[in-house]
Scaffold this active site. Structure first.
Site, PDB file in Angstrom:
ATOM      1  N   LYS A 221      18.379 -12.647  71.935  1.00  0.00           N
ATOM      2  CA  LYS A 221      17.402 -13.687  72.284  1.00  0.00           C
ATOM      3  C   LYS A 221      17.362 -14.740  71.172  1.00  0.00           C
ATOM      4  CE  LYS A 221      16.975 -10.759  75.613  1.00  0.00           C
ATOM      5  NZ  LYS A 221      15.951  -9.731  75.637  1.00  0.00           N
TER       6      LYS A 221
ATOM      7  N   TYR B 281       8.796  -3.872  77.149  1.00  0.00           N
ATOM      8  CA  TYR B 281       9.988  -4.308  77.884  1.00  0.00           C
ATOM      9  C   TYR B 281      10.439  -3.209  78.859  1.00  0.00           C
ATOM     10  CZ  TYR B 281      14.749  -6.215  78.304  1.00  0.00           C
ATOM     11  OH  TYR B 281      15.936  -6.721  78.758  1.00  0.00           O
TER      12      TYR B 281
ATOM     13  N   ARG C 264      33.225   1.285  62.813  1.00  0.00           N
ATOM     14  CA  ARG C 264      32.018   1.874  63.426  1.00  0.00           C
ATOM     15  C   ARG C 264      30.995   2.203  62.346  1.00  0.00           C
ATOM     16  NH1 ARG C 264      31.492   7.094  64.449  1.00  0.00           N
ATOM     17  NH2 ARG C 264      33.664   7.380  65.031  1.00  0.00           N
TER      18      ARG C 264
ATOM     19  N   ASP D 146       8.646  -4.180  68.234  1.00  0.00           N
ATOM     20  CA  ASP D 146       9.681  -5.027  68.829  1.00  0.00           C
ATOM     21  C   ASP D 146       9.187  -6.472  68.703  1.00  0.00           C
ATOM     22  OD1 ASP D 146      11.266  -6.583  70.525  1.00  0.00           O
ATOM     23  OD2 ASP D 146      11.477  -5.015  72.045  1.00  0.00           O
TER      24      ASP D 146
HETATM   25  C1  LIG Z   1      15.957  -8.365  75.869  1.00  0.00           C
HETATM   26  C2  LIG Z   1      14.946  -7.487  75.212  1.00  0.00           C
HETATM   27  C3  LIG Z   1      15.284  -6.200  74.775  1.00  0.00           C
HETATM   28  C4  LIG Z   1      16.656  -5.607  74.991  1.00  0.00           C
HETATM   29  O1  LIG Z   1      17.618  -6.309  74.290  1.00  0.00           O
HETATM   30  P1  LIG Z   1      19.185  -6.335  74.732  1.00  0.00           P
HETATM   31  O2  LIG Z   1      19.813  -7.129  73.663  1.00  0.00           O
HETATM   32  O3  LIG Z   1      19.230  -6.961  76.097  1.00  0.00           O
HETATM   33  O4  LIG Z   1      19.633  -4.912  74.763  1.00  0.00           O
HETATM   34  C5  LIG Z   1      14.309  -5.456  74.159  1.00  0.00           C
HETATM   35  N1  LIG Z   1      13.061  -5.924  73.982  1.00  0.00           N
HETATM   36  C6  LIG Z   1      12.692  -7.151  74.398  1.00  0.00           C
HETATM   37  C7  LIG Z   1      11.293  -7.605  74.178  1.00  0.00           C
HETATM   38  C8  LIG Z   1      13.615  -7.978  75.028  1.00  0.00           C
HETATM   39  O5  LIG Z   1      13.251  -9.193  75.452  1.00  0.00           O
END
Ligand SMILES: *Cc1c(COP(=O)(O)O)cnc(C)c1O
Length: 401
Positions: free
Chosen positions: A207, A109, A56, A182
């Site tokens: 992603k 998001y 962890r 982000d």
């Molecule tokens: C998918 C996504 C998230 C969240 O990510 P997870 O891996 O699903 O927790 C945050 N910001 C954006 C822009 C995303 O496309």
């Protein structure tokens, strides 16, 4: 002679010594690491000596991923999480606590919006949402009292607005706030916000970085002293990434550049083609000259990703007929994968909004968001052509005068 079970436990945990470097990072599938003596264990746990004690806190496979992400984001350090949301949560609460204020883009998001309002809001962190393309509105919100964080996304979902990181970082720093970005829709191959003044960059590695929609992960990168704060949050909240998942993300990361070149080429070809078709009102792709942020794209992007949006004349009926006619994309709502995915935000990610609220957010009822995968361009063009045929057929005929 010890008993069978004692011998079985010891025999099955003896790792071979390896004098040659493996060419991929091994999966250190272990929760615990043994030290030489009690002093070393104490020192490793306290962090006064580098090493591993408990996964962890640190795991070699996950550390390898953190180091790779730091290098590719242009950061001093990075930390890895079990998902993108865990990374965003840790980045925010590392810098803000009860009584603090955050200024965030109103086009973030969906789960990030909910995290800010429903989770952090309940803990006494207030968020004011603004239009991140309106510099005066951001300046006014930042000037409206101390703010710890300005938060935005490189590309807004689903409107594909490009954030001007240089300008936003400058505004944040003028008012004493940290700028957190982000960068999920772009990936570090296309855009590196830290090079434009951001303090922390977060990615959902689920992603583009992972790239194959088969693993969840999240990353935060930035200056070493900020990442140390982020790591402290992670240790006590526990959203660690498992070693096998870190291995899968490393495998995806190796091909990020070649995948993104292909995602960009195919998505730009489809977007340019759509712009010339009847029944298509508007196409928003960062590489189209018609994109309102073309100058920012030129300064800030290397190419583009597979993300774009377009609006059909026929509204909801046409958009749903388009999606149902497609043969290649599976009907799923994620992005950043080898698989093409097309979603209708008004009936999925933004279904809580009525048409007036959608219009205020720049989302027409016939808007479709595409994440173009690595399939062959001609196959996708043919599929989209069939989708447009179906959309035109589904459009209710205008009432005759
Ligand atoms: C998918 C996504 C998230 C969240 O990510 P997870 O891996 O699903 O927790 C945050 N910001 C954006 C822009 C995303 O496309």
């Amino acid at each position: 002679m010890t008993g069978f079970s004692t011998r079985a436990i010891r025999a099955s945990a003896r790792a071979p010594r390896v004098d040659q470097d493996p060419t991929s990072v091994p999966i250190y599938q272990t929760a615990t690491f043994a030290s030489e003596d009690a002093d070393e264990l104490d020192a490793v746990l306290l962090g006064s000596q580098p090493g591993y004690a408990y996964s962890r806190l640190d795991n070699p496979t996950t550390t390898a991923l953190a180091d790779a992400i730091a290098e590719l984001e242009g950061a001093e350090a990075a930390h890895i999480f079990g998902s993108g949301m865990a990374a965003i949560h840790a980045a925010l609460v590392a810098l803000a606590g009860a009584g603090d204020r955050i200024v965030a883009s109103n086009a973030v998001y969906g789960s990030t919006q909910s995290l800010l309002v429903n989770v952090l809001g309940r803990l006494g962190i207030r968020t004011d949402f603004v239009d991140a393309t309106d510099r005066d509105a951001i300046a006014a919100a930042l000037a409206d009292g101390p703010a710890r964080i300005l938060y935005a996304e490189t590309l807004s979902n689903p409107t594909m607005i490009v954030a001007d990181h240089g300008a936003l970082a400058g505004l944040a720093h003028t008012y004493g706030a940290a700028y957190i970005v982000d960068n999920t829709f772009a990936s570090p191959y296309v855009c590196r916000p830290l090079e434009h003044g951001a303090d922390l960059v977060v990615e959902s590695a689920t992603k583009y970085i992972g790239g194959h929609s088969d693993v969840l992960a999240g990353t935060v990168a930035g200056r070493a002293e900020l990442i140390a704060e982020v790591r402290r949050v992670q240790i006590d909240t526990g959203a660690a990434l498992a070693p096998l998942a870190a291995f899968l993300v490393l495998r995806g990361l190796a091909t990020l550049g070649v995948r993104l070149d292909r995602h960009a080429a195919t998505s730009a070809a489809l977007a340019g083609w759509l712009e010339r078709q009847d029944g298509v009102r508007q196409v928003r792709h960062p590489l189209l000259p018609s994109h309102p942020g073309s100058d920012i794209v030129a300064r800030q992007f290397h190419g583009a990703s597979g993300m774009f949006a377009f609006e059909l004349d026929g509204g909801r009926t046409a958009a749903r007929a388009f999606i149902d006619a497609l043969q290649i994309p599976a009907r799923t709502a994620s992005l950043g994968s080898i698989h093409t995915m097309v979603v209708h935000p008004p009936s999925t990610t933004h279904r809580q909004l009525d048409d007036t609220a959608l219009a205020a957010a720049g989302i027409g009822p016939g808007l479709l968001r595409c994440s173009i995968g690595l399939e062959d361009t001609d196959d996708l063009l043919a599929d989209f052509a069939a989708g447009l045929e179906a959309a035109r057929g589904a459009t209710p005929a205008p009432a005759s005068a």
